[in-house]
Scaffold this motif. Structure first.
Motif, PDB file in Angstrom:
ATOM      1  N   MET A   1       0.853  -1.181   0.000  1.00 49.89           N
ATOM      2  CA  MET A   1       0.000   0.000   0.000  1.00 49.89           C
ATOM      3  C   MET A   1       0.890   1.232   0.000  1.00 49.89           C
ATOM      4  N   ILE A   2       0.320   2.349  -0.406  1.00 50.56           N
ATOM      5  CA  ILE A   2       1.097   3.588  -0.463  1.00 50.56           C
ATOM      6  C   ILE A   2       1.232   4.200   0.928  1.00 50.56           C
ATOM      7  N   LYS A   3       2.467   4.500   1.283  1.00 47.52           N
ATOM      8  CA  LYS A   3       2.741   5.266   2.503  1.00 47.52           C
ATOM      9  C   LYS A   3       2.869   6.745   2.173  1.00 47.52           C
ATOM     10  N   GLU A   4       3.561   7.043   1.080  1.00 47.99           N
ATOM     11  CA  GLU A   4       3.789   8.442   0.703  1.00 47.99           C
ATOM     12  C   GLU A   4       3.909   8.555  -0.809  1.00 47.99           C
ATOM     13  N   ASN A   5       3.309   9.608  -1.344  1.00 52.54           N
ATOM     14  CA  ASN A   5       3.378   9.867  -2.776  1.00 52.54           C
ATOM     15  C   ASN A   5       3.660  11.343  -2.982  1.00 52.54           C
ATOM     16  N   VAL A   6       4.864  11.648  -3.429  1.00 46.22           N
ATOM     17  CA  VAL A   6       5.228  13.014  -3.786  1.00 46.22           C
ATOM     18  C   VAL A   6       5.374  13.034  -5.310  1.00 46.22           C
ATOM     19  N   PRO A   7       4.335  13.492  -6.017  1.00 40.66           N
ATOM     20  CA  PRO A   7       4.334  13.397  -7.484  1.00 40.66           C
ATOM     21  C   PRO A   7       5.593  13.972  -8.111  1.00 40.66           C
ATOM     22  N   GLY A   8       6.149  13.209  -9.054  1.00 38.25           N
ATOM     23  CA  GLY A   8       7.347  13.640  -9.754  1.00 38.25           C
ATOM     24  C   GLY A   8       8.628  13.396  -9.009  1.00 38.25           C
ATOM     25  N   ASP A   9       8.535  12.949  -7.754  1.00 34.77           N
ATOM     26  CA  ASP A   9       9.743  12.753  -6.951  1.00 34.77           C
ATOM     27  C   ASP A   9       9.885  11.309  -6.478  1.00 34.77           C
ATOM     28  N   HIS A  10       8.931  10.832  -5.698  1.00 39.48           N
ATOM     29  CA  HIS A  10       9.027   9.452  -5.204  1.00 39.48           C
ATOM     30  C   HIS A  10       7.677   8.940  -4.724  1.00 39.48           C
ATOM     31  N   ILE A  11       7.571   7.621  -4.682  1.00 43.71           N
ATOM     32  CA  ILE A  11       6.429   6.927  -4.093  1.00 43.71           C
ATOM     33  C   ILE A  11       6.985   5.858  -3.167  1.00 43.71           C
ATOM     34  N   THR A  12       6.499   5.835  -1.946  1.00 38.66           N
ATOM     35  CA  THR A  12       6.958   4.862  -0.954  1.00 38.66           C
ATOM     36  C   THR A  12       5.824   3.907  -0.614  1.00 38.66           C
ATOM     37  N   LEU A  13       6.123   2.618  -0.694  1.00 31.44           N
ATOM     38  CA  LEU A  13       5.150   1.573  -0.391  1.00 31.44           C
ATOM     39  C   LEU A  13       5.570   0.795   0.846  1.00 31.44           C
ATOM     40  N   VAL A  14       4.580   0.318   1.577  1.00 26.62           N
ATOM     41  CA  VAL A  14       4.809  -0.578   2.715  1.00 26.62           C
ATOM     42  C   VAL A  14       3.846  -1.753   2.581  1.00 26.62           C
ATOM     43  N   PRO A  15       4.121  -2.867   3.250  1.00 32.61           N
ATOM     44  CA  PRO A  15       3.235  -4.034   3.107  1.00 32.61           C
ATOM     45  C   PRO A  15       1.798  -3.743   3.501  1.00 32.61           C
TER      46      PRO A  15
ATOM     47  N   PHE B   1       9.989  -7.389   1.278  1.00 27.16           N
ATOM     48  CA  PHE B   1      10.532  -6.099   1.720  1.00 27.16           C
ATOM     49  C   PHE B   1       9.534  -5.336   2.581  1.00 27.16           C
ATOM     50  N   LYS B   2      10.041  -4.686   3.595  1.00 21.69           N
ATOM     51  CA  LYS B   2       9.215  -3.878   4.489  1.00 21.69           C
ATOM     52  C   LYS B   2       8.938  -2.499   3.898  1.00 21.69           C
ATOM     53  N   THR B   3       9.810  -2.048   3.004  1.00 25.99           N
ATOM     54  CA  THR B   3       9.629  -0.758   2.345  1.00 25.99           C
ATOM     55  C   THR B   3      10.083  -0.876   0.900  1.00 25.99           C
ATOM     56  N   VAL B   4       9.276  -0.335  -0.002  1.00 33.94           N
ATOM     57  CA  VAL B   4       9.646  -0.260  -1.413  1.00 33.94           C
ATOM     58  C   VAL B   4       9.573   1.205  -1.820  1.00 33.94           C
ATOM     59  N   ASN B   5      10.694   1.731  -2.292  1.00 38.65           N
ATOM     60  CA  ASN B   5      10.753   3.125  -2.724  1.00 38.65           C
ATOM     61  C   ASN B   5      10.910   3.184  -4.242  1.00 38.65           C
ATOM     62  N   PHE B   6      10.043   3.953  -4.887  1.00 33.68           N
ATOM     63  CA  PHE B   6      10.208   4.277  -6.297  1.00 33.68           C
ATOM     64  C   PHE B   6      10.650   5.731  -6.394  1.00 33.68           C
ATOM     65  N   ARG B   7      11.841   5.956  -6.910  1.00 32.60           N
ATOM     66  CA  ARG B   7      12.352   7.314  -7.086  1.00 32.60           C
ATOM     67  C   ARG B   7      12.346   7.673  -8.565  1.00 32.60           C
ATOM     68  N   ILE B   8      11.896   8.885  -8.869  1.00 29.58           N
ATOM     69  CA  ILE B   8      11.853   9.356 -10.246  1.00 29.58           C
ATOM     70  C   ILE B   8      13.178  10.039 -10.560  1.00 29.58           C
ATOM     71  N   ILE B   9      13.967   9.424 -11.445  1.00 26.99           N
ATOM     72  CA  ILE B   9      15.269   9.980 -11.823  1.00 26.99           C
ATOM     73  C   ILE B   9      15.373   9.927 -13.353  1.00 26.99           C
ATOM     74  N   PRO B  10      14.976  11.000 -14.043  1.00 29.77           N
ATOM     75  CA  PRO B  10      14.930  10.958 -15.508  1.00 29.77           C
ATOM     76  C   PRO B  10      16.298  10.859 -16.180  1.00 29.77           C
ATOM     77  N   GLU B  11      17.316  11.506 -15.616  1.00 34.83           N
ATOM     78  CA  GLU B  11      18.617  11.562 -16.279  1.00 34.83           C
ATOM     79  C   GLU B  11      19.421  10.294 -16.038  1.00 34.83           C
ATOM     80  N   SER B  12      19.963   9.757 -17.126  1.00 41.17           N
ATOM     81  CA  SER B  12      20.721   8.509 -17.046  1.00 41.17           C
ATOM     82  C   SER B  12      21.930   8.627 -16.124  1.00 41.17           C
ATOM     83  N   ALA B  13      22.690   9.712 -16.257  1.00 44.37           N
ATOM     84  CA  ALA B  13      23.889   9.880 -15.432  1.00 44.37           C
ATOM     85  C   ALA B  13      23.527   9.959 -13.957  1.00 44.37           C
ATOM     86  N   ALA B  14      22.393  10.599 -13.656  1.00 43.57           N
ATOM     87  CA  ALA B  14      21.966  10.715 -12.254  1.00 43.57           C
ATOM     88  C   ALA B  14      21.551   9.353 -11.706  1.00 43.57           C
TER      89      ALA B  14
END
Length: 503
Positions: A188-202, A213-226
């Motif tokens: 389920m979603i714990k935190e959603n900051v549009p364009g930046d990250h989404i954090t999920l917990v069981p 996993f107890k926490t799943v973080n999706f980070r938005i990083i468009p640039e390949s080098a970053a």
């Protein structure tokens, strides 16, 4: 309907997440994983997106599906424990018993029917409605049995359902699924900051196996080098779309590992046959001879891509034609065909490329333009934002004469991939009636061998007619930390439940 305390907590968490605030959660362990996404998540409504590498990858953690495709690219049950065609126009699904959403709503045949009906409802405007164009009805046989009738045979239907996720019907009536969620999946979603990250917990109400996993973080990083820097700094555990030139660098550094595998995504120069001179067969054939595909694969992709065999399909697809061969690089042949075409070569040919969308796509486009200029064409490159590109393609219907883009269809079936070039399809700029008739014939058959023969004819027709500039299969490149294990896959899905902690 049973409303649990957990459901109330989930709703509160979602509300705070949409507001950009952190919801209070219990203390977390160090069992976490962070996945870098190349593009932002645009919607959390599973019926309003077909973007596997972003929206649907995140959604697949939150909502269940009837079936999903595993890392081995084979279908496996989720809510459905079995499925089969009982006749040419009827699919039957047997569902697991006891599955439910976090608010207590049952994930049963009635819930699945409601989701199908929602997608079919034209007033909803579901982005994925085209997947269900052959579905005529869904019928509840009993709480754990659903039958779906189609207007004609739809042998790839189960494969298509691997991208179809289920909302809770009662909850959806009073909430906005685009930016609110009510989990029926492992997280389920714990935190959603549009364009930046989404954090999920069981999801503590999940009816399936406990997630790793107890926490799943999706980070938005468009640039390949970053993305690469974040991986090497230990800030993320998985990145995709790694330029092939960086694979050796990441591996030499030793803090993470990188590699590439074949993907199901084909890169092509999409011809706009509605704009002159692309109605001219010899002109289209000349462009295919003018491009050094082997050179692109070797110099830009370090040999990790594969030249397309004069078709949209890769060998992973059902319907792939092993008898086709790529147009060879032959600039002299290209110039001869251009002369025979009678086309005025002084006119400008525009090549469009959506930026930051395809692996080293801008570099490839520069090579294509240069080689077309070498055979005498007057070429202009236009770089365009991906969103604007899609609007031009689908809404304005005004693509440039050549659009460099990548196509994939997660059913891994010719029926889906080739249909994007069928007359009347929103993606089609070819309008070849004979090609469309072959696809209709292939869709109407349930005989595997007959379908293979039909798709062999269809792919040969497209090759002979130079329906597009056939380039290469884009490699699925990735970098992974040593904290996790992951079976790399070539179909764009990035899912925490495909991963495990390394220790």
């Amino acid at each position: 309907m049973r409303i649990t305390k957990t459901a109330l907590a989930l709703y509160g968490a979602t509300f705070l997440a949409i507001a950009g605030m952190s919801a209070p959660v219990s203390a977390q362990t160090t069992d976490s994983v962070t996945i870098a996404l190349r593009v932002a998540v645009n919607t959390l409504d599973p019926h309003m997106s077909a973007s596997v590498g972003s929206d649907l990858s995140v959604i697949s953690h939150i909502y269940p599906a009837l079936v999903i495709r595993g890392p081995d690219l084979k279908l496996k049950g989720d809510v459905a424990k079995s499925w089969k065609m009982v006749d040419a126009n009827t699919w039957r699904f047997e569902l697991v018993d006891g599955a439910h959403f976090a608010n207590g709503e049952k994930i049963d045949a009635a819930a699945v029917k409601w989701n199908i009906d929602r997608v079919l409802d034209k007033s909803v405007g579901a982005r994925i409605a085209g997947w269900f164009s052959l579905v005529s009805s869904a019928t509840v046989v009993n709480p754990t049995t659903l039958e779906v009738k189609t207007s004609s045979p739809y042998p790839a239907f189960a494969d298509q359902l691997s991208m179809f996720f289920l909302l809770p019907p009662e909850w959806a009536k009073t909430h906005k699924p685009a930016n609110e969620t009510m989990s029926g999946g492992p997280y389920m979603i714990k935190e959603n900051v549009p364009g930046d990250h989404i954090t999920l917990v069981p999801n503590p109400e999940y009816w399936g196996p406990k997630p790793d996993f107890k926490t799943v973080n999706f980070r938005i990083i468009p640039e390949s080098a970053a993305r690469t820097a974040a991986l090497e700094a230990g800030e993320v555990d998985l990145i995709t779309g790694v330029p092939t030139t960086e694979i050796k660098t990441i591996n030499a550094d030793g803090r993470a590992k990188a590699d590439a595998i074949p993907s199901i995504r084909t890169m092509l120069g999409k011809f706009n046959h509605q704009k002159k001179p692309f109605e001219n067969l010899k002109f289209r054939q000349a462009i295919n001879y003018a491009i050094d595909k082997e050179g692109i694969v070797g110099s830009i992709f370090d040999g990790k891509a594969t030249v397309s065999d004069c078709q949209l399909l890769t060998p992973a697809y059902f319907g792939y034609n092993p008898d086709l061969k790529a147009y060879p690089y032959d600039p002299d042949k290209a110039m001869q065909l251009l002369k025979e075409s009678g086309v005025d070569l002084k006119q400008q040919i525009e090549i469009e490329i959506p930026t930051a969308s395809y692996l080293q796509g801008e570099e490839v486009t520069q090579v294509i333009a240069s080689q077309l200029q070498e055979v005498g064409l007057n070429v202009k490159i236009t770089e365009i934002d991906f969103g604007a590109f899609m609007n031009k393609q689908l809404k304005e219907r005004n693509l440039a004469q050549i659009a460099v883009q990548g196509l994939a269809w997660p059913t891994i079936d010719a029926d889906g991939m080739l249909t994007m070039f069928a007359p009347g399809n929103v993606y089609d700029y070819w309008n070849n009636a004979d090609f469309g008739k072959l696809l209709d014939k292939g869709r109407a058959s349930t005989d595997t061998e007959e379908r293979k023969k039909i798709y062999a004819d269809a792919t040969k027709l497209m090759c002979d007619q130079a329906g597009a500039l056939f380039l290469y299969a884009q490699p699925a490149t990735f970098g992974i930390s040593k904290r996790i294990t992951w079976q790399a896959r070539g179909d764009d899905w990035v899912r925490a439940f495909d991963m495990k902690p390394a220790n």
